[in-house]
Design an enzyme around this catalytic site. Structure first.
Site, PDB file in Angstrom:
ATOM      1  CG  ASP A 194      18.221  33.577  64.468  1.00  0.00           C
ATOM      2  OD1 ASP A 194      17.717  34.482  63.782  1.00  0.00           O
ATOM      3  OD2 ASP A 194      17.667  32.477  64.673  1.00  0.00           O
ATOM      4  CD  GLU A 209      24.799  27.860  66.274  1.00  0.00           C
ATOM      5  OE1 GLU A 209      24.645  28.969  65.741  1.00  0.00           O
ATOM      6  OE2 GLU A 209      23.906  27.006  66.322  1.00  0.00           O
ATOM      7  CE1 TYR A 257      17.661  24.320  64.358  1.00  0.00           C
ATOM      8  CE2 TYR A 257      20.007  24.443  64.794  1.00  0.00           C
ATOM      9  CZ  TYR A 257      18.705  24.750  65.154  1.00  0.00           C
ATOM     10  OH  TYR A 257      18.455  25.467  66.285  1.00  0.00           O
ATOM     11  CD  GLU A 262      20.742  26.249  68.847  1.00  0.00           C
ATOM     12  OE1 GLU A 262      20.556  26.328  67.608  1.00  0.00           O
ATOM     13  OE2 GLU A 262      21.274  27.153  69.516  1.00  0.00           O
TER      14      GLU A 262
HETATM   15  C1  E9O Z   1      21.711  29.483  67.127  1.00  0.00           C
HETATM   16  C2  E9O Z   1      20.347  30.017  67.434  1.00  0.00           C
HETATM   17  O1  E9O Z   1      20.486  31.217  68.136  1.00  0.00           O
HETATM   18  N1  E9O Z   1      21.608  28.331  66.257  1.00  0.00           N
HETATM   19  C3  E9O Z   1      20.858  28.597  65.024  1.00  0.00           C
HETATM   20  C4  E9O Z   1      19.420  28.949  65.410  1.00  0.00           C
HETATM   21  C5  E9O Z   1      18.477  29.135  64.223  1.00  0.00           C
HETATM   22  O2  E9O Z   1      17.293  28.861  64.361  1.00  0.00           O
HETATM   23  C6  E9O Z   1      19.529  30.241  66.169  1.00  0.00           C
HETATM   24  O3  E9O Z   1      18.289  30.791  66.492  1.00  0.00           O
HETATM   25  O4  E9O Z   1      18.908  29.559  63.166  1.00  0.00           O
HETATM   26  C7  E9O Z   1      20.980  27.483  64.078  1.00  0.00           C
HETATM   27  C8  E9O Z   1      22.276  27.542  63.362  1.00  0.00           C
HETATM   28  C9  E9O Z   1      22.314  26.567  62.262  1.00  0.00           C
HETATM   29  C10 E9O Z   1      23.481  26.854  61.395  1.00  0.00           C
HETATM   30  C11 E9O Z   1      23.340  26.176  60.093  1.00  0.00           C
HETATM   31  C12 E9O Z   1      23.719  27.117  59.016  1.00  0.00           C
HETATM   32  C13 E9O Z   1      23.618  26.460  57.718  1.00  0.00           C
HETATM   33  C14 E9O Z   1      23.509  27.486  56.665  1.00  0.00           C
HETATM   34  C15 E9O Z   1      23.199  26.862  55.374  1.00  0.00           C
END
Ligand code: E9O
Length: 624
Positions: A186, A435, A488, A524
């Site tokens: 991302d 990840e 998250y 994160e």
């Molecule tokens: C990696 C980072 O580079 N983690 C991501 C960050 C984001 O803001 C990204 O910028 O998206 C979060 C990953 C969360 C994964 C959850 C996926 C659930 C999908 C429904």
């Protein structure tokens, strides 16, 4: 070794090739991505082929510099060149000329005066080689010509992984072609010569590598273990002598060693390297000078190199699941970051480096993770100097399919990263991935290999970690000393419901800790936030929602901290950053606490209160 940065010294000189170069892409109109190779572009000036060339700053990413969509979105071979003169006195049989690239994303092929000199794969670490003297013009009037072919194409075999589709719009007569990128990560795949290009004039007989390990003996005494490598041949060894001198920050000699390339030096009344806020003089650095003398003519200096050294210890207290620096518990408070800015992309930029460090300190953070690739040496130097702790992450972000070619490239980045950063006091952990699909059984053997190499290469035994976001089956944590978790709640799940965050985080982290019995930190958490957008009750994308997510999460962190195993919190992200275009990204990822222009959102004030409170410092001046 990459540990020896091209610093000028009494015996070494540096000539920078940074500046404005000529640049061109292998345009679709050539209909063949190898066109430049077939037509020997390395033998001619790129601005003389035809009018399709650009003026391009080095270092910089090329993407956002021109006004052309086809250059911004370009995938494939692009070309850089420039000319330069060599000062006459460098024409000597007693020296070597090394060329060092700080980073070129992703693949680089380099020629000097049409002679191929080096290839490199991997976008975020330095590479260097000795240039054969025959390839260089040293005599009057002869300019030298350097050409670099750069390829930014990612695949399932590159670190990180990505893929491309050539799309053919068959709906209309013109049948337009375009390339659709699909990255396994991302952030924007900025490309080009993104860090400095330096020529390094070094003595033929010289210091080639240096390994420093520090320890503390008792209350007053520290110790530096050193191992100096030279390129002196075995049978010549006794003709030379290695002299080591260590000076304190004020230039006072504190200890010396003569005649040993490997040994230890006691440092009395030691001033330890402490992270920012843990001491009134954080980031204390000693300076080691390493000299190579002729043993018969004792005053003939052959080579000299200087190394900054921070004396500190790091340990994991396995009984109490604590991370210790100099025997004291260390709680990571800080950020996942990106090395990226407006216009220049992932370019080395001292202005932005210092601005970011000032913001890090203003907010009271003590650490950051080099998500999701190693940052420039200048950033790492600043971390050493200012006492900011670094979790040094290799570029393995979002790996989803594992294969032997990928593993080979992953191992190479680990090797280069540790070789480059091994002597840095600011580096507290190596992060081997972010990840990854580590729920897959194939990942077990893969990560065993990666973690074993990291352990074997770092003689100072820094802890190994990775940012993980698997829930159930997970083959990665067994190889780690510290587990970093990205979570998250209230964003990617339960979107718009901040009230569920606290309990879920607590349950989740206790479950993970019980399962793996290792120290854990959150690497994160966060929410995309459009600066200036407000609503009450909060909704997603408002500053209010980001703040609420933080308040809920922080309550969870405080409860987890009281249980002992929870060793830190890094919010995602330090600043807004660019991504590829997608329907969930309005001009990039907006999870920054600061905007991309480094101005604070409401969340920055909130975080500032918290980080200074965690630092146990309440008397800092809000109006400084
Ligand atoms: C990696 C980072 O580079 N983690 C991501 C960050 C984001 O803001 C990204 O910028 O998206 C979060 C990953 C969360 C994964 C959850 C996926 C659930 C999908 C429904």
């Amino acid at each position: 070794s990459l540990a020896i940065y091209p610093w000028p010294t009494e015996t070494r000189e540096t000539l920078s090739l940074d500046g404005i170069w000529t640049f061109r892409i292998t345009d679709y109109s050539f209909n063949n991505e190898l066109y430049g190779f077939q037509h020997h572009w390395f033998n001619q000036s790129l601005d003389l082929i035809d009018e399709h060339y650009e003026r391009m700053p080095v270092p910089s990413s090329f993407n956002d510099i021109t006004e052309k969509r086809k250059i911004r979105d370009f995938v494939g071979w692009s070309w850089y060149d420039r000319k330069f003169f060599l000062p006459k006195n460098y024409h000597s049989n007693d020296n070597d000329i090394i060329i060092r690239f700080g980073s070129v994303n992703y693949k680089a092929i380099v020629w000097i005066n049409g002679n191929h000199i080096i290839n490199h794969t991997g976008g975020h670490l330095p590479f260097q080689t000795i240039i054969k003297k025959d390839y260089l013009h040293m005599d009057n009037g002869n300019e030298n010509h350097i050409t670099v072919a750069v390829n930014n194409e990612l695949s399932h075999n590159t670190i990180p992984q990505g893929s491309y589709k050539i799309k053919n719009d068959t709906r209309t007569k013109s049948n337009r072609k375009f390339i659709e990128s699909n990255f396994g990560f991302d952030f924007y795949n900025y490309a080009g010569i993104q860090r400095s290009v330096l020529l390094y004039f070094v003595p033929k007989i010289r210091i080639t590598d240096l390994t420093i390990i520090t320890d503390v003996i008792d209350q007053n005494n520290g110790i530096i273990h050193f191992n100096v490598t030279t390129n002196i041949q075995q049978q010549q060894q006794d003709k030379f002598i290695v002299q080591i001198d260590v000076f304190d920050r004020y230039g006072k000699l504190v200890n010396s060693s003569s005649g040993k390339s490997e040994g230890s030096l006691i440092i009395p009344n030691v001033h330890l390297w402490w992270p920012f806020t843990m001491h009134s003089e954080p980031g204390y650095l000693y300076r080691m000078s390493i000299s190579l003398y002729h043993s018969i003519e004792m005053n003939k200096l052959i080579d000299r190199y200087y190394q900054n050294i921070g004396i500190r210890t790091i340990h994991i207290d396995k009984e109490n699941y604590q991370f210790l620096v100099n025997g004291q518990p260390f709680y990571f408070r800080g950020f996942g970051k990106h090395e990226e800015y407006d216009i220049r992309g992932r370019s080395l930029d001292p202005v932005m480096i210092i601005k970011d460090f000032n913001l890090i300190k203003w907010i009271g953070a003590n650490s950051f993770r080099t998500s999701h690739y190693p940052y420039s040496e200048q950033i790492m130097d600043e971390a050493d100097i200012q006492g900011i702790v670094v979790i040094d992450e290799c570029p393995a972000v979002g790996l989803s399919a594992f294969n032997p070619i990928l593993l080979k490239q992953h191992l190479q980045t680990i090797r280069e990263m540790i070789e480059r950063d091994k002597n840095r006091p600011s580096v507290f952990m190596w992060s081997i991935a972010n990840e990854a699909s580590s729920g897959k059984i194939e990942s077990e053997n893969y990560f065993q290999n990666v973690s074993e190499l990291a352990r074997q290469l770092d003689q100072s035994n820094r802890p190994i970690t990775a940012a993980d976001n698997q829930y159930n089956q997970d083959y990665l944590p067994q190889f780690l000393d510290v587990i970093m978790i990205n979570r998250y709640y209230g964003w990617y799940s339960d979107t718009g419901y901040p009230q569920i965050i606290k309990e879920n985080l607590i349950n989740d982290f206790i479950r993970i800790w019980k399962k793996y019995q290792k120290p854990i930190m959150i690497s994160e958490y966060g929410a995309d936030t459009i600066s200036g957008m407000h609503q009450q009750p909060s909704i997603i994308f408002t500053e209010d929602y980001q703040s609420e997510i933080m308040i809920e999460s922080h309550q969870a962190f405080d409860q987890l901290r009281s249980k002992g195993f929870f060793i830190g919190e890094h919010i995602w992200n330090f600043a807004d950053f660019m991504t590829q275009q997608s329907l969930t990204r309005v001009g990039g990822n907006k999870k920054g606490i600061f905007t991309r222009q480094r101005q604070p959102k409401t969340s920055a004030r909130l975080l500032r209160c918290r980080y200074w409170m965690l630092a146990n410092i309440t008397n800092h001046d809000y109006h400084d």
